[in-house]
Design a protein around this motif. Structure first.
Motif, PDB file in Angstrom:
ATOM      1  N   UNK A   1       5.262   3.552  20.336  1.00 34.11           N
ATOM      2  CA  UNK A   1       4.830   4.678  19.739  1.00 34.11           C
ATOM      3  C   UNK A   1       3.833   5.663  20.740  1.00 34.11           C
ATOM      4  N   UNK A   2       3.383   6.585  20.287  1.00 35.36           N
ATOM      5  CA  UNK A   2       2.796   7.606  21.232  1.00 35.36           C
ATOM      6  C   UNK A   2       1.162   6.857  21.575  1.00 35.36           C
ATOM      7  N   UNK A   3       0.536   7.539  22.413  1.00 34.46           N
ATOM      8  CA  UNK A   3      -0.930   6.943  22.535  1.00 34.46           C
ATOM      9  C   UNK A   3      -1.717   7.132  21.435  1.00 34.46           C
ATOM     10  N   UNK A   4      -2.327   5.930  20.886  1.00 33.38           N
ATOM     11  CA  UNK A   4      -2.883   5.808  19.684  1.00 33.38           C
ATOM     12  C   UNK A   4      -2.303   6.244  18.390  1.00 33.38           C
ATOM     13  N   UNK A   5      -0.960   6.069  18.319  1.00 27.26           N
ATOM     14  CA  UNK A   5       0.271   6.155  17.706  1.00 27.26           C
ATOM     15  C   UNK A   5      -0.018   5.189  16.393  1.00 27.26           C
ATOM     16  N   UNK A   6      -1.045   4.627  16.054  1.00 22.65           N
ATOM     17  CA  UNK A   6      -1.169   3.431  15.046  1.00 22.65           C
ATOM     18  C   UNK A   6      -0.290   3.646  13.575  1.00 22.65           C
ATOM     19  N   UNK A   7      -0.373   5.207  13.326  1.00 20.40           N
ATOM     20  CA  UNK A   7      -0.107   5.502  12.171  1.00 20.40           C
ATOM     21  C   UNK A   7       1.520   5.417  11.893  1.00 20.40           C
ATOM     22  N   UNK A   8       2.268   5.803  13.105  1.00 23.24           N
ATOM     23  CA  UNK A   8       3.513   5.957  13.205  1.00 23.24           C
ATOM     24  C   UNK A   8       4.136   4.421  13.329  1.00 23.24           C
ATOM     25  N   UNK A   9       3.370   3.729  14.016  1.00 23.35           N
ATOM     26  CA  UNK A   9       3.670   2.269  14.026  1.00 23.35           C
ATOM     27  C   UNK A   9       3.944   1.737  12.794  1.00 23.35           C
ATOM     28  N   UNK A  10       2.956   1.887  11.709  1.00 23.01           N
ATOM     29  CA  UNK A  10       2.805   1.479  10.534  1.00 23.01           C
ATOM     30  C   UNK A  10       4.013   1.904   9.506  1.00 23.01           C
ATOM     31  N   UNK A  11       4.424   3.202   9.658  1.00 25.17           N
ATOM     32  CA  UNK A  11       5.541   3.676   9.180  1.00 25.17           C
ATOM     33  C   UNK A  11       6.709   3.237   9.720  1.00 25.17           C
ATOM     34  N   UNK A  12       6.682   3.049  11.006  1.00 25.26           N
ATOM     35  CA  UNK A  12       8.081   2.588  11.643  1.00 25.26           C
ATOM     36  C   UNK A  12       8.588   1.052  10.932  1.00 25.26           C
ATOM     37  N   UNK A  13       7.157   0.211  11.013  1.00 26.48           N
ATOM     38  CA  UNK A  13       7.394  -0.975  10.522  1.00 26.48           C
ATOM     39  C   UNK A  13       8.045  -1.026   9.067  1.00 26.48           C
ATOM     40  N   UNK A  14       7.335  -0.116   8.354  1.00 25.90           N
ATOM     41  CA  UNK A  14       7.743   0.092   6.965  1.00 25.90           C
ATOM     42  C   UNK A  14       8.993   0.460   6.748  1.00 25.90           C
ATOM     43  N   UNK A  15       9.798   1.296   7.564  1.00 26.68           N
ATOM     44  CA  UNK A  15      11.023   1.550   7.543  1.00 26.68           C
ATOM     45  C   UNK A  15      12.013   0.582   7.882  1.00 26.68           C
ATOM     46  N   UNK A  16      11.407  -0.262   8.805  1.00 28.56           N
ATOM     47  CA  UNK A  16      12.352  -1.383   9.069  1.00 28.56           C
ATOM     48  C   UNK A  16      12.666  -2.125   7.799  1.00 28.56           C
ATOM     49  N   UNK A  17      11.540  -2.457   7.222  1.00 27.64           N
ATOM     50  CA  UNK A  17      11.574  -3.327   6.063  1.00 27.64           C
ATOM     51  C   UNK A  17      12.173  -2.369   4.880  1.00 27.64           C
ATOM     52  N   UNK A  18      11.839  -1.231   4.876  1.00 27.19           N
ATOM     53  CA  UNK A  18      12.743  -0.450   3.711  1.00 27.19           C
ATOM     54  C   UNK A  18      14.158  -0.639   3.911  1.00 27.19           C
ATOM     55  N   UNK A  19      14.698  -0.969   4.956  1.00 25.72           N
ATOM     56  CA  UNK A  19      16.292  -1.155   5.344  1.00 25.72           C
ATOM     57  C   UNK A  19      16.892  -2.230   4.239  1.00 25.72           C
ATOM     58  N   UNK A  20      15.829  -2.989   3.747  1.00 22.77           N
ATOM     59  CA  UNK A  20      16.518  -3.946   2.796  1.00 22.77           C
ATOM     60  C   UNK A  20      15.561  -4.165   1.453  1.00 22.77           C
ATOM     61  N   UNK A  21      14.522  -3.255   1.458  1.00 22.19           N
ATOM     62  CA  UNK A  21      13.705  -3.143   0.213  1.00 22.19           C
ATOM     63  C   UNK A  21      13.632  -1.993  -0.293  1.00 22.19           C
ATOM     64  N   UNK A  22      14.104  -1.819  -1.564  1.00 21.34           N
ATOM     65  CA  UNK A  22      14.209  -0.508  -2.314  1.00 21.34           C
ATOM     66  C   UNK A  22      12.873   0.127  -2.601  1.00 21.34           C
ATOM     67  N   UNK A  23      12.066  -0.839  -3.015  1.00 19.44           N
ATOM     68  CA  UNK A  23      10.758  -0.397  -3.498  1.00 19.44           C
ATOM     69  C   UNK A  23      10.016   0.359  -2.424  1.00 19.44           C
ATOM     70  N   UNK A  24       9.995  -0.156  -1.059  1.00 17.05           N
ATOM     71  CA  UNK A  24       9.528   0.371  -0.170  1.00 17.05           C
ATOM     72  C   UNK A  24      10.023   1.451   0.350  1.00 17.05           C
ATOM     73  N   UNK A  25      11.276   1.637   0.172  1.00 16.14           N
ATOM     74  CA  UNK A  25      12.240   3.072   0.597  1.00 16.14           C
ATOM     75  C   UNK A  25      11.598   4.012  -0.309  1.00 16.14           C
ATOM     76  N   UNK A  26      11.663   3.699  -1.527  1.00 13.69           N
ATOM     77  CA  UNK A  26      11.178   4.768  -2.634  1.00 13.69           C
ATOM     78  C   UNK A  26       9.794   5.288  -2.063  1.00 13.69           C
ATOM     79  N   UNK A  27       8.766   4.338  -1.804  1.00 10.41           N
ATOM     80  CA  UNK A  27       7.388   4.847  -1.459  1.00 10.41           C
ATOM     81  C   UNK A  27       7.486   5.671  -0.240  1.00 10.41           C
ATOM     82  N   UNK A  28       8.346   5.248   0.743  1.00  7.40           N
ATOM     83  CA  UNK A  28       8.168   6.036   1.921  1.00  7.40           C
ATOM     84  C   UNK A  28       9.093   7.448   1.557  1.00  7.40           C
ATOM     85  N   UNK A  29       9.986   7.364   0.714  1.00  6.27           N
ATOM     86  CA  UNK A  29      10.310   8.865   0.068  1.00  6.27           C
ATOM     87  C   UNK A  29       9.400   9.868  -0.386  1.00  6.27           C
ATOM     88  N   UNK A  30       8.328   9.206  -1.211  1.00  2.43           N
ATOM     89  CA  UNK A  30       7.314   9.845  -1.897  1.00  2.43           C
ATOM     90  C   UNK A  30       6.420  10.365  -0.688  1.00  2.43           C
TER      91      UNK A  30
END
Ligand code: RP5
Length: 183
Positions: free
Chosen positions: A131-160
């Motif tokens: 990620x970018x320097x101090x890019x922890x927010x994007x690290x969290x989002x990227x981890x969520x996107x990996x999980x969302x590949x198989x988890x529809x509830x997380x995918x919907x929260x990311x869409x929101x």
């Protein structure tokens, strides 16, 4: 697989998932404030986390043991933040097949450029998603996107989440147009 089957699979995963899904590891307590946005966004998205201080240099054996055991403990993604000669994400990645997301922590005499190079320049064979320097927010989002590949509830929260981003930008644009019109 039909939707119904996918729905059951997701429900089964939810039932089976009791421990943390994402491990957020930092090299020092001094990294904590930089890494906090990853903790906050993952919790907001309904993803369970554990947060640890493990140093590739100062506690190398504990770091290796953590990475070796991470997958069998049910973790799905690791996020690792470190500054200066930032070996932590690469060392974790060496001991696990879980995806490792690296966050170069800024500050220090080189303002995080040292950590960025150390993390992004992983030699071929052992990848770390940097990620970018101090890019922890994007690290969290990227981890969520990996999980969302198989988890529809997380995918919907990311869409929101993205919908809220869009609305914020549009609202700021409307405000800007109004201010410009008033001049
Ligand atoms: C790295 O060295 C840590 O990740 C931290 O960013 C940096 C400085 O550590 P402290 O001296 O503040 O413990 O290992």
């Amino acid at each position: 697989m039909n939707n119904n089957h996918n729905g059951h699979a997701a429900a089964d995963r939810e039932k089976a998932q009791t421990g943390p899904q994402v491990g957020i590891i930092m090299g020092s307590a001094s990294d904590r404030s930089v890494m906090q946005p990853a903790v906050d966004i993952l919790k907001e998205l309904g993803i369970s986390v554990e947060v640890r201080i493990l140093s590739a240099h100062r506690t190398p054996e504990e770091t290796a043991a953590y990475a070796r055991e991470a997958q069998s403990r049910g973790l799905e993604v690791l996020i690792a933040g470190a500054g200066r000669a930032a070996h932590l994400p690469g060392v974790l990645a060496a001991y696990t097949l879980l995806p490792v997301i690296g966050v170069p922590v800024g500050g220090g005499p080189l303002s995080g450029l040292d950590a960025l190079y150390a993390i992004v320049q992983m030699p071929p064979g052992i990848p770390v998603a940097t990620m970018a320097v101090d890019g922890a927010l994007n690290a969290g989002l990227f981890a969520a996107q990996i999980i969302a590949a198989k988890d529809g509830a997380v995918r919907r929260r990311l869409e929101m989440y993205r919908q809220r981003l869009r609305e914020q930008v549009k609202e700021r644009d409307r405000q800007l147009q109004k201010e410009e019109g008033e001049q």
